[in-house]
Write an enzyme that holds these catalytic residues in place. Structure first.
Site, PDB file in Angstrom:
ATOM      1  CG  ASP A  17      51.978  -3.700  27.596  1.00 41.51           C
ATOM      2  OD1 ASP A  17      52.463  -2.590  27.902  1.00 41.51           O
ATOM      3  OD2 ASP A  17      51.875  -4.085  26.416  1.00 41.51           O
TER       4      ASP A  17
HETATM    5  C1  BGC Z   1      53.409  -1.219  25.089  1.00 44.04           C
HETATM    6  C2  BGC Z   1      54.683  -1.716  25.736  1.00 44.04           C
HETATM    7  C3  BGC Z   1      55.409  -0.567  26.386  1.00 44.04           C
HETATM    8  C4  BGC Z   1      54.491   0.093  27.371  1.00 44.04           C
HETATM    9  C5  BGC Z   1      55.120   1.279  28.089  1.00 44.04           C
HETATM   10  C6  BGC Z   1      52.569  -0.364  26.005  1.00 44.04           C
HETATM   11  O1  BGC Z   1      51.567   0.292  25.305  1.00 44.04           O
HETATM   12  O2  BGC Z   1      52.653  -2.310  24.636  1.00 44.04           O
HETATM   13  O3  BGC Z   1      55.488  -2.353  24.793  1.00 44.04           O
HETATM   14  O4  BGC Z   1      56.589  -1.025  26.967  1.00 44.04           O
HETATM   15  O5  BGC Z   1      53.345   0.596  26.692  1.00 44.04           O
HETATM   16  O6  BGC Z   1      55.267   2.360  27.239  1.00 44.04           O
END
Ligand code: BGC
Length: 745
Positions: free
Chosen positions: A220
């Protein structure tokens, strides 16, 4: 590839791109959010939904999509997302999210499907298959145990393997095995002290080893703790880019022998497979239009909405004197905040959509982002309701009440909205509430209103869909994918959410959602699987392909459902398995099948399910595997978890007996479950066994007999020493332990 080039492939280029290697023709591809539309940022990048992205279609969010219980429909949404990605040259869309709704407070529940792993897995797989049919990858997220926003980057989850496997991993498992996502995104949090981004058990043993995942894993955004350790554990890609220093770290770790170059090679190959799967199947001009996607978004929102209550006020007649009340009628809340935030290219409000259907009057009633009542707005709305036949209130949660990044602390709607609904009920006996929210709310007025239509965060065409349903152009057909409790305190995680400091205990174990409310026989506001229709359905003729099922067999279950109403409508038929076996704690019933079917008035459709051993199994942490006990199971077919219409019984043939891991502490009762144990022990403890046998059959009767039996049953092997007149020594006990373990091999 040089070692430096290989290291580069495991660390992003920038916020949204992977590195490419020009001299080898490896393209640099883009990955981006999702997942309910496309959030491609052409300009300044962020992962919080702050900066603008290219206009795209905002479909209903996951919480709504799951309520459709419709694999094909979710697949259509996936295809539309895939088309958008091809048009914008995006190789992987970041989603879907398959985390289980442990608590209704989780700020991100609108992005997750359900409290049930079977439904989660089926809908996630459909989503994945839809997107990937367009040769664009998905990133199943957030793997795993990310069920809260509070301290999401550091919290350490303690759950226990059985609940983890049966509840929290089972949805991912189904989605991986059936949907075959090109990528999986690991979560921020820790599990038992280990970050997901560097957990070899999670990333290697379970995901690849057991489930056969063959794509690549990525962190993530910002979930990397130790890049080298991550790669060693089976992680492929850290996002966003950690900068050049991280590549140098990998190179150094290989050169110094701390990281096996083979692990790097494997990780790079897995990334390249996906990169080329996309690049070689690039379709620059996909055949779709945003206009057509808007129609699709309206159809999908219609299929997802759940009619929670209706005293007959719905559907509305366009000749009635109707008032639309509430700021959300004019400006609906149709998506959630954070990384999934879409720049919707068109939004239809209910007020706009209703113009072609009926003449309605409007009063805003409350200020959308406020908790406090505006007396003037309230008075205006009450006056309008007084002179109307029906007052339709558009209500729910404002953005500031739920979002990625933080959890809710209560389930209340804004005070001003609750007060408005109460005031309207006092002057009009036909109040209909249309809800826009990403997760359950408490409804203190539920008994006083005529109807409640739950639209969730229904996407950019939610206004049109609401009007279609309110006026009966189509019947509502969604059913809840989660329980709406009476009050927050009833929720099983209430005492352990969001944990203390960086630690959270999932003390409720398996008993999440309806599994808890059913076990406790608790009243709920609206049960899992509940949803009304403008039609009525009769269930008849439940039949099984056999009364007995072999462990490796498949059971066919069929039921006839008749539309006894006057309107053609869809019904979601649900199949639950109830097991009442002693010794292992099992939820009262678990969803193991669902089908959505359209039935014309007066017509009957046959709905079929097939069940195999897994549907009867629980996860046994001793053998680290699924296990189905032989014996009777009840199959329950119904219109909701609390509206079971028909039941039938099936007998599962016994499987291989569970091994008993014998130690000196193992009880005699457990030992006697081992086939051949009595015979094996006869020469050693013949006399003692006989004595126990006598006690078993003693003519003591009543409580004394029961007590003697219990004492024998619960006595550990080492306890035999005290009853053998000194004949049995520690060595003797050890020999017995060896022998008992031996005969089970
Ligand atoms: C989120 C993800 C997301 C990623 C990219 C993170 O803060 O948890 O779900 O895909 O950011 O934006």
């Amino acid at each position: 590839m040089t070692l430096e080039e290989k290291a580069g492939m495991l660390n992003g280029l920038d916020f949204w791109h992977l590195k490419g290697v020009g001299r080898l023709g490896i393209p640099s591809v883009m990955v981006t959010d999702g997942p309910h539309g496309l959030r491609k940022q052409a300009g300044q990048a962020d992962h919080l939904g702050l900066n603008a992205s290219v206009p795209a279609t905002a479909f209903p969010t996951a919480a709504a999509l799951a309520c459709s219980y419709d694999r094909e429909l979710v697949g259509e949404v996936g295809q539309a997302l895939g088309d958008l990605c091809q048009q914008e040259d995006v190789a992987v869309i970041l989603g879907p999210g398959a985390n289980i709704k442990r608590s209704p407070l989780c700020g991100r529940n609108f992005e997750y499907f359900s409290e049930d792993p079977f439904l989660t897995g089926e809908i996630a797989a459909a989503h994945i298959q839809g997107v990937q049919s367009r040769n664009v990858g998905t990133s199943l997220k957030h793997f795993a145990m990310n069920n809260q926003e509070t301290r999401r980057m550091t919290v350490d989850v303690n759950c226990g393997e059985r609940a983890m496997r049966e509840i929290y991993l089972a949805g991912f498992e189904r989605a991986v095995k059936k949907g075959k996502p090109w990528t999986v995104m690991c979560s921020y949090n820790k599990i038992d002290g280990v970050y997901s981004s560097e957990n070899p058990w999670l990333l290697r043993s379970v995901l690849r080893g057991e489930w056969g995942f063959d794509g690549f894993t990525m962190t993530d955004w910002g979930a990397c703790n130790d890049h080298v350790r991550g790669i060693a554990a089976g992680l492929n890609l850290s996002m966003p880019s950690l900068g050049d220093a991280a590549d140098a770290d990998v190179v150094r770790a290989v050169r110094e022998g701390r990281l096996d170059e083979k692990a790097v090679d494997e990780a790079v190959a897995e990334v390249l497979n996906v990169v080329f799967r996309y690049a070689e199947n690039r379709k620059k001009d996909p055949d779709f239009s945003l206009g057509a996607q808007h129609h699709l978004a309206r159809k999908v929102a219609r299929e997802c909405a759940v009619l929670l209550k209706n005293d007959g006020t719905l559907p509305l007649s366009s000749n009635a004197k109707i008032a639309f009340i509430g700021a959300f009628a004019e400006s609906p809340r149709y998506q959630g905040g954070g990384s999934s935030h879409i720049n919707a290219y068109e939004v239809t409000s209910a007020l706009e959509a209703v113009r072609s259907v009926a003449k309605v009057a409007y009063a805003p009633g409350y200020a959308a982002e406020s908790n406090d009542t505006d007396p003037a707005l309230l008075a205006e709305a009450v006056a309008l309701a007084k002179e109307s036949d029906v007052a339709v209130v558009f209500a729910g949660l404002p953005d500031s009440f739920e979002s990625e990044g933080f959890d809710r602390t209560h389930l209340r709607m804004p005070d001003c909205q609750n007060e408005l609904i109460r005031a309207l009920c006092a002057v009009n006996c036909h109040v209909v509430v249309v809800l826009h929210n990403g997760a359950p709310v408490e409804m203190p007025w539920a008994d006083d209103v005529s109807a409640i239509l739950e639209m969730y965060l229904g996407g950019q065409a939610v206004g049109g869909a609401s009007v279609d349903l309110l006026f009966g152009a189509v019947s509502p057909s969604g059913k809840l994918a989660e329980t709406f409790p009476m009050r927050l305190e009833d929720n099983p995680s209430y005492l352990n959410f969001p944990g203390e400091g960086d630690h959270v205990d999932y003390a409720e174990g398996l008993y999440v959602g309806y599994r808890w409310y059913d076990a406790r026989r608790m009243p709920v506001r609206f049960p899992f699987g509940h949803g009304l229709s403008y039609a009525t359905f009769e269930y008849k003729n439940l039949r099984l392909s056999a009364g007995t099922l072999a462990q490796d067999g498949t059971l066919e279950v069929k039921v006839d459902v008749t539309n006894t109403g006057r309107m053609g409508a869809k019904e979601i038929v649900q199949l639950y398995v109830h097991s009442a076996h002693e010794g292992v704690s099992r939820p009262v019933q678990e969803l193991k099948g669902f089908e959505k079917v359209y039935i014309a008035p007066g017509q009957t459709e046959t709905v079929s399910f097939s069940l195999c051993r897994r549907a009867f199994s629980y996860y046994n942490p001793d053998i680290h595997d699924w296990y189905a006990e032989g014996g009777k199971y009840e199959l329950r077919v119904g219109a909701s978890s609390r509206d079971i219409r028909l039941t039938a019984e099936v007998e599962l043939e016994p499987g291989k007996p569970l091994p008993v891991r014998v130690t000196a502490d193992t009880t005699f009762g457990d030992i006697r479950k081992i086939p051949g144990a009595d015979e094996a022990l006869q020469p050693v403890i013949g006399g003692i066994m006989q004595a126990f046998g006598t006690m078993d059959n003693a003519s003591m009767g009543g409580a004394a007999n029961e007590m003697a039996n219990a004492m024998v049953r619960d006595m550990p092997l080492h306890g035999l020493k005290s009853f053998s007149n000194g004949q049995l020594t520690d060595e003797g006990i050890e020999a017995m332990v060896r022998q008992l373990n031996e005969i089970q091999k």
